[in-house]
Design a protein around this motif. Sequence first.
Motif, mmCIF file in Angstrom:
data_model
loop_
_atom_site.group_PDB
_atom_site.id
_atom_site.type_symbol
_atom_site.label_atom_id
_atom_site.label_comp_id
_atom_site.label_asym_id
_atom_site.label_seq_id
_atom_site.Cartn_x
_atom_site.Cartn_y
_atom_site.Cartn_z
ATOM 1 N N SER A 147 0.842 -1.199 0.000
ATOM 2 C CA SER A 147 0.000 0.000 0.000
ATOM 3 C C SER A 147 0.873 1.244 0.000
ATOM 4 O O SER A 147 2.096 1.183 0.148
ATOM 5 N N THR A 148 0.222 2.392 -0.170
ATOM 6 C CA THR A 148 0.930 3.667 -0.111
ATOM 7 C C THR A 148 -0.085 4.773 0.150
ATOM 8 O O THR A 148 -1.267 4.637 -0.179
ATOM 9 N N ALA A 149 0.384 5.854 0.762
ATOM 10 C CA ALA A 149 -0.459 7.041 0.874
ATOM 11 C C ALA A 149 -0.590 7.672 -0.508
ATOM 12 O O ALA A 149 0.399 7.784 -1.233
ATOM 13 N N TYR A 150 -1.800 8.053 -0.891
ATOM 14 C CA TYR A 150 -2.028 8.652 -2.200
ATOM 15 C C TYR A 150 -1.830 10.167 -2.141
ATOM 16 O O TYR A 150 -2.115 10.806 -1.130
ATOM 17 N N ILE A 151 -1.404 10.716 -3.269
ATOM 18 C CA ILE A 151 -1.083 12.128 -3.349
ATOM 19 C C ILE A 151 -2.323 13.017 -3.437
ATOM 20 O O ILE A 151 -2.231 14.225 -3.342
ATOM 21 N N GLY A 152 -3.531 12.426 -3.562
ATOM 22 C CA GLY A 152 -4.708 13.210 -3.910
ATOM 23 C C GLY A 152 -5.450 13.891 -2.785
ATOM 24 O O GLY A 152 -6.580 14.342 -2.984
ATOM 25 N N HIS A 153 -4.868 13.993 -1.581
ATOM 26 C CA HIS A 153 -5.596 14.605 -0.462
ATOM 27 C C HIS A 153 -6.175 15.976 -0.795
ATOM 28 O O HIS A 153 -7.358 16.234 -0.498
ATOM 29 N N PRO A 154 -5.410 16.931 -1.367
ATOM 30 C CA PRO A 154 -5.988 18.244 -1.654
ATOM 31 C C PRO A 154 -7.206 18.171 -2.584
ATOM 32 O O PRO A 154 -8.162 18.936 -2.425
ATOM 33 N N ALA A 155 -7.164 17.239 -3.555
ATOM 34 C CA ALA A 155 -8.305 17.098 -4.461
ATOM 35 C C ALA A 155 -9.532 16.587 -3.717
ATOM 36 O O ALA A 155 -10.652 17.066 -3.934
ATOM 37 N N TYR A 156 -9.331 15.624 -2.821
ATOM 38 C CA TYR A 156 -10.460 15.110 -2.053
ATOM 39 C C TYR A 156 -10.989 16.169 -1.092
ATOM 40 O O TYR A 156 -12.196 16.243 -0.843
ATOM 41 N N LYS A 157 -10.101 16.981 -0.555
ATOM 42 C CA LYS A 157 -10.548 18.059 0.324
ATOM 43 C C LYS A 157 -11.355 19.085 -0.460
ATOM 44 O O LYS A 157 -12.342 19.630 0.041
ATOM 45 N N ALA A 158 -10.925 19.340 -1.707
ATOM 46 C CA ALA A 158 -11.677 20.265 -2.553
ATOM 47 C C ALA A 158 -13.069 19.728 -2.868
ATOM 48 O O ALA A 158 -13.996 20.511 -3.110
ATOM 49 N N MET A 159 -13.235 18.407 -2.858
ATOM 50 C CA MET A 159 -14.563 17.805 -3.050
ATOM 51 C C MET A 159 -15.433 17.921 -1.801
ATOM 52 O O MET A 159 -16.589 17.529 -1.817
ATOM 53 N N ASP A 160 -14.835 18.401 -0.691
ATOM 54 C CA ASP A 160 -15.481 18.452 0.617
ATOM 55 C C ASP A 160 -15.671 17.051 1.203
ATOM 56 O O ASP A 160 -16.628 16.782 1.943
ATOM 57 N N ALA A 161 -14.725 16.148 0.888
ATOM 58 C CA ALA A 161 -14.749 14.819 1.494
ATOM 59 C C ALA A 161 -14.199 14.907 2.906
ATOM 60 O O ALA A 161 -13.370 15.761 3.218
ATOM 61 N N ARG A 162 -14.658 14.017 3.762
ATOM 62 C CA ARG A 162 -14.203 14.005 5.163
ATOM 63 C C ARG A 162 -13.495 12.668 5.435
ATOM 64 O O ARG A 162 -12.473 12.378 4.846
ATOM 65 N N ALA A 163 -14.072 11.861 6.319
ATOM 66 C CA ALA A 163 -13.491 10.551 6.608
ATOM 67 C C ALA A 163 -14.348 9.421 6.052
ATOM 68 O O ALA A 163 -13.940 8.261 6.087
ATOM 69 N N GLY A 164 -15.521 9.745 5.531
ATOM 70 C CA GLY A 164 -16.421 8.712 5.040
ATOM 71 C C GLY A 164 -15.874 7.959 3.841
ATOM 72 O O GLY A 164 -16.060 6.747 3.717
ATOM 73 N N TYR A 165 -15.155 8.658 2.963
ATOM 74 C CA TYR A 165 -14.725 8.007 1.726
ATOM 75 C C TYR A 165 -13.643 6.961 1.975
ATOM 76 O O TYR A 165 -13.619 5.917 1.305
ATOM 77 N N THR A 166 -12.763 7.200 2.938
ATOM 78 C CA THR A 166 -11.749 6.181 3.236
ATOM 79 C C THR A 166 -12.372 4.992 3.964
ATOM 80 O O THR A 166 -11.971 3.846 3.755
ATOM 81 N N LEU A 167 -13.373 5.278 4.826
ATOM 82 C CA LEU A 167 -14.068 4.178 5.505
ATOM 83 C C LEU A 167 -14.827 3.318 4.498
ATOM 84 O O LEU A 167 -14.765 2.080 4.550
#
Length: 551
Positions: free
Chosen positions: A325-345
Amino acid sequence: MSIPTKSPRARYDWFSRGDINAFFGLMLDNVGDMILMATLLVGVFQMPREFVLTKMIPGTAICVFVGDAIYTFMAFRLAAKTGRSVTAMPLGLDTPSTFGSVFLIIGPAFAAAQASGMDEMAAARHAWYTAIAMILASGIFKVASSTICGLIRRVVPRAGLLGSLTAIALVIISFLPLLEIAALPIAGFSALAIILMTLTARWDLPKRIPGALAGVIVGCVIYYAMAALGLGPGFGGEAGRPVGGLQATIPLPILDWLEWIGGNWEAASRFLPVALPLALATIVGGIDCTESAAHAGDEYPTGPIVFADGLATIAGGIFGGVIQSTAYIGHPAYKAMDARAGYTLLTALFVGSAGVFGFFAWIFYLVPKAAVFPILIFVGLEITAQSFAATPKRHYPAVALACVPALAYLALIALKQVLPTLELATLAPESKHWVQTVLMLANGFIVTSLIWSTVLAKLIDGEAGKAAVGLGIAAIFACFGVIHSPLPDAPLSTPWAAIEAMKATGRFEAAAGQTPYHWAAAYALLAVLVWAVSRFSTPPPADPDEHPIAI
């Protein structure tokens, strides 16, 4: 949905509409990697399909489940600490490692086991255990490195590390899936166009429909419409019928593996030069992703992020997973979508369930490769673009140089379509020498890319001493087959043993002037030359970006 935090001023709204869009993006990325792994192992290396789907897939899915579950928990903790809404760090299967593990570890181990006389199932188990060994080694390496992240960043220049990733991303990740897309161009290129338009060019679809989901749906609709007209392969394509029904399958091979590794460690350890550089890449990638998240407003601790990634990789290996596994680089994009913790769960639950309960076999059966592989093209382009964006402009030539050994590996893949065993006896002398040269440039290309680009970056920065040290390391590696091995299965060996094997297989004459001694001497001489020239030359300017080279 909400959960109280320590702050009386705010409650953490951990699920929003943005989590739905983010879930489809992260989930499809992971499912695409799993489909890619299964497709390559079954289609290219002819591994038993049922073995791949019931033994390798569940542990690989558990790796994603554990990693995203931990990152979800970390988001709740950060929200409780800060008293505000945060976006969870995304985690998933490492795409470069998918290709690296398949083409450089599992596939070769399977082929070598069959060549030694094992039957198909025994060879598959041997390759599986070899991959588990490398995944566990990678996970342990990441856990151990989580306390020295800063030192790793100082020792390995970005051009060196990201250059080797660019080589994999541009030459392999973006090219090999393109073959599957081009095999069904109407469906494949339609899906690719939507994915590149939405994810790369950033066009917004109506109703905020996720671009990855839209691309897969369009590809599937066109694929099955053509099948209904008799113009395509239809249900399953080349995937075959799903294995079994919906039933829990959680392999736990670790006890048998412990007995196996005792007698096979030497054979398995020759793959460490592939596994550890890929693990190192995810470590630095995790550091970069954490910094990117901090820049977007969510300050996660770097060490625990890398540590959690290591734990997820180890968990996957314990249950038979073969991709780290690896941490993905897309955090800022997901934050721009207004994602929280639900999408990783949701991703943890969906991917984990798909692997453990067996419905990944239905996804593998129903979703055509031409519809889902365009996501990998996007991933390859993103890795390449980010590699250049994160690298100083003066180091661009070093990043480009890293791609050259990967081109040799791509040529080797093409050669194996004509010469599966790379047998030289029937070839003309000039062809023998050319094939052998390509083989030696391709073997260990990930480490070669890292060293070449690192050395050039150090020379650009005026650090000739460090460049000479890098060339000295390359000389040692070449001497023992870590890079430029003269044998098709690229074993780690002493130079005299390698030469004896070359003579036994008729490769000694074809590799005239290219024995391990020659390669080691070449790098050693380069180290001396670099050091000597630096003693009598003017170093480059302090800021090379201000002094471009005229072409």
